[in-house]
Enzyme design. Structure first.
Site, PDB file in Angstrom:
ATOM      1  N   ASP A 194       0.816  -1.210   0.000  1.00  0.00           N
ATOM      2  CA  ASP A 194       0.000   0.000   0.000  1.00  0.00           C
ATOM      3  C   ASP A 194       0.851   1.262   0.000  1.00  0.00           C
ATOM      4  OD1 ASP A 194      -2.590   1.372   0.291  1.00  0.00           O
ATOM      5  OD2 ASP A 194      -1.819   1.929   2.266  1.00  0.00           O
ATOM      6  N   MET A 275      -7.196   6.062   3.243  1.00  0.00           N
ATOM      7  CA  MET A 275      -7.367   7.180   2.306  1.00  0.00           C
ATOM      8  C   MET A 275      -6.168   7.368   1.387  1.00  0.00           C
ATOM      9  SD  MET A 275     -10.354   8.413   2.882  1.00  0.00           S
ATOM     10  CE  MET A 275     -10.207   9.933   1.959  1.00  0.00           C
ATOM     11  N   ARG A 276      -5.123   6.538   1.552  1.00  0.00           N
ATOM     12  CA  ARG A 276      -3.940   6.738   0.724  1.00  0.00           C
ATOM     13  C   ARG A 276      -4.266   6.566  -0.755  1.00  0.00           C
ATOM     14  NH1 ARG A 276      -0.363   3.743   3.320  1.00  0.00           N
ATOM     15  NH2 ARG A 276       0.655   5.455   4.385  1.00  0.00           N
ATOM     16  N   ALA A 277      -5.140   5.616  -1.080  1.00  0.00           N
ATOM     17  CA  ALA A 277      -5.476   5.370  -2.481  1.00  0.00           C
ATOM     18  C   ALA A 277      -6.107   6.605  -3.115  1.00  0.00           C
ATOM     19  CB  ALA A 277      -6.417   4.172  -2.590  1.00  0.00           C
TER      20      ALA A 277
END
Length: 670
Positions: A194, A275-277
């Protein structure tokens, strides 16, 4: 130094080229992880990218590549006065070897000078060398986890911190991070996956014409590297100029509310964690627009960003294949298309689906198969007959995996870092001190002071400081956990062939494989049935490969238990020569019956005593079921010098017994 292979001469791999170029335009995207089989030009493309990177202005004599127009105020070689005259040089590409130490990555402090002189003498590491350039990690999946954590932390924060016994150094470390890996050699943990902004799957082309062109260009380069590079120089210069123009345009690109809604809706629809995506997709879509020379983000940018940023974030367990359902993606983008789009929806006619189809998990083909003479068809889980031959049943599906109890090797090892058995490692709790062998990395302060204290008067100490010599320094010895070689020896004979039992057995082994993945073990798989034993999977770091072999394992025939043990013994002997520090754990999955070959029981006992004599740690998973049980597996565990657990006792939440670690002493059967 040899001429690098031109980036523009790399045939195919369009997604890889685009992902690398987007990170060159906007390093904030977060780097690229390139997954693919061997021989697919992964390393060639990455190394060739360095020639396209624009030159950087640096402060002369600064080891940390500070920008003269905005020097790092915390630079260890500073402070640098703003406006210092700089010099231009090409952006560096720094390669991190798999066997690198922590000090090689982040840098090292001279502890001796820090204690005796109060001086922060710092030797920069590879993170400092890669600042404002490219940091390339080949075989990133084989890098130790703590190094991957340090690497990704620095990439995320744009800075590197080195702490040694209260002495700390910080310096800027902003770079384009690129990692390559072959999934056959093991996966990265999902939480590390991720952290990479984009992931690209590459594979060799199956088109003869494209393969011919690859060979033709490679041979031309080998014959005349400089001449070959010169033929592509104009295209290289054009791409370099386009990167510079895209960087200048990037701050002016507008990411409208409609595009943001599409990004958020897409991440929600595919159920990615955190929320990184969303942030990575937004940065990628913005970079795509800048690369195309536009100041507005379109739906086609969002779609391409999703294809690069989401597939590796959808894995729910280590055995899930990365992928994305493109039909679902198009439906989501269409549903949330906004009226503020400056351009019509993109042409939905994109190429065929990538490897693995639409990204969802494909249903296995459980269709009926032809019956062979002498076979007894037996209904599978979907009610369809699946015979595969005389006296043999086709593979059955594994039951749902579960969390297993901890199985470990007794004693203290010195193998590769992992999470299974006790070991002397560079990381862990401090257990003692010793004189350093080579460079001091982990100072044991109390032991160092204790060694220096008796000599202070003889050394003429007059002030408050402690007079420390090299001989006084003590290295801290630490105890942590290591990864082991977990060798599964699975009985696939007719006595295990009852469909319900074999499904449970496969579920148990799959659960142990998941545990091995989480504990960073190597795994191997030996199966025995009929008249002999086979190495279904040689020792590897890829538990995914082991799970695939297990899923397709057929059953039937007699039970050559001795043959299975002898084959496992041969596997351990060879692996001991390759990696003597990695300790083995044998997991024998059987009901304890031995029916194959002459004197099968006696021969199996002699084979078992080979393991006991060599002190090989072992666990017997007793698969016997039914109201009447013979207890043969428990007796056989005594022959092995190991311990036995039933399928029920293997569960971590089982109340059938206490947590069972492997015992080092033999347990003789009554």
């Amino acid at each position: 130094m040899s001429t690098p292979f031109p980036f523009t001469a790399v045939v195919g791999q369009d997604d890889l080229r685009l992902a690398l170029l987007l990170n060159a335009v906007s390093p904030a995207v977060g780097g690229v992880l390139v997954r693919g089989e061997k021989g697919t030009a992964k390393s060639t493309a990455v190394r060739a990218l360095s020639a396209l990177m624009p030159q950087v202005d640096v402060v002369p004599e600064c080891r940390f590549s500070c920008d003269p127009s905005s020097p790092d105020p915390a630079c260890p070689d500073g402070p640098h006065a703003p406006g210092t005259a700089g010099r231009s040089r090409p952006a560096r590409m720094v390669e991190l070897p798999v066997g690198a130490s922590e000090d090689r990555l982040v840098g090292a402090l001279d502890i001796e000078r820090a204690l005796s002189e109060g001086v922060k003498a710092f030797e920069p590491g590879l993170l400092a060398a890669a600042h404002r350039g490219i940091l390339y990690v080949d075989e990133v999946n084989l890098l130790h986890d703590h190094l991957v954590d340090l690497l990704l932390d620095a990439a995320a924060m744009g800075a590197s911190y080195v702490e040694r016994e209260g002495v700390s150094v910080r310096h800027a470390a902003r770079f384009l991070l690129v990692g390559t890996m072959n999934p056959e050699e093991g996966e990265l943990r999902p939480q590390l996956l991720d952290r990479f902004g984009l992931t690209v799957e590459v594979a060799a082309s199956r088109e003869p014409e494209q393969r011919v062109e690859v060979v033709r260009r490679r041979l031309a380069y080998d014959a005349d590297p400089a001449g070959f590079a010169a033929r592509w120089a104009d295209e290289e210069a054009a791409v370099r100029a386009r990167i510079v123009a895209a960087r200048e345009l990037l701050p002016s690109v507008r990411l409208g509310d409609g595009a943001l809604r599409q990004i958020a809706a897409t991440c929600a629809a595919f159920e990615v964690d955190g929320m990184r995506a969303d942030i990575v997709m937004a940065r990628t879509a913005t970079a795509l627009a800048a690369w195309a020379g536009r100041t507005d983000v379109l739906a086609e940018d969002v779609r391409q960003a999703a294809l690069l940023a989401l597939p590796h974030r959808r894995r729910r367990n280590p055995f899930d294949a990365p992928g994305l359902d493109e039909d679902k993606l198009d439906e989501t983008l269409e549903e949330f298309s906004g009226d503020d789009e400056p351009d019509p929806d993109p042409d939905p006619g994109q190429g065929p689906d990538g490897p693995g189809g639409g990204g969802g998990q494909p249903e296995p083909d459980d269709g009926p198969q032809g019956d062979d003479a002498g076979a007894t068809p037996e209904a599978g889980e979907n009610g369809q007959p699946q015979p595969s031959g005389a006296g043999e049943q086709s593979a059955v599906r594994a039951a749902e995996p579960f969390r297993t109890k901890v199985l470990s090797v007794p004693g203290i090892g010195e193998g590769a870092a992992g999470r299974r058995s006790r070991a002397r490692t560079e990381h862990g709790r401090t257990t003692g001190a010793r004189r350093p062998r080579g460079t001091l990395t982990k100072l044991h302060l109390a032991a160092t002071v204790q060694a220096a204290a008796p000599h202070q008067r003889a050394r003429g100490r007059s002030g408050p400081g402690l007079v420390v010599r090299r001989d006084d320094l003590r290295q801290a010895t630490r105890e942590g956990r290591e990864g082991n070689l977990v060798l599964f020896v699975v009985d696939a004979s007719g006595s295990m062939a009852a469909r319900q039992r074999m499904s449970a057995v496969k579920g148990a082994v799959l659960s142990l494989l998941l545990d091995a993945y989480q504990r960073r073990d190597k795994v191997g798989l030996v199966t025995f049935r009929g008249s002999g034993a086979d190495v279904a999977l040689p020792p590897t770091s890829s538990v995914e490969a082991a799970a695939a072999r297990l899923e397709s394992l057929p059953t039937g025939g007699r039970t050559p238990l001795a043959a299975g043990l002898l084959r496992a013994h041969d596997v351990l002997r060879v692996e001991r020569l390759r990696d003597p520090a990695r300790r083995p754990l044998v997991v024998l999955v059987t009901d304890g019956r031995a029916t194959g070959g002459p004197e099968p029981v006696a021969l199996a006992g002699r084979a078992a005593r080979l393991f006991a004599a060599e002190g090989v740690a072992s666990v017997v998973v007793d698969c016997e079921s039914g109201p009447v049980r013979l207890g043969l597996a428990g007796q056989f565990a005594g022959e092995l010098g190991g311990t036995a657990v039933t399928l029920d006792e293997l569960r971590a939440d089982s109340i059938a017994g206490l947590v069972r670690d492997v015992q080092g002493t033999s347990r003789r059967a009554a």
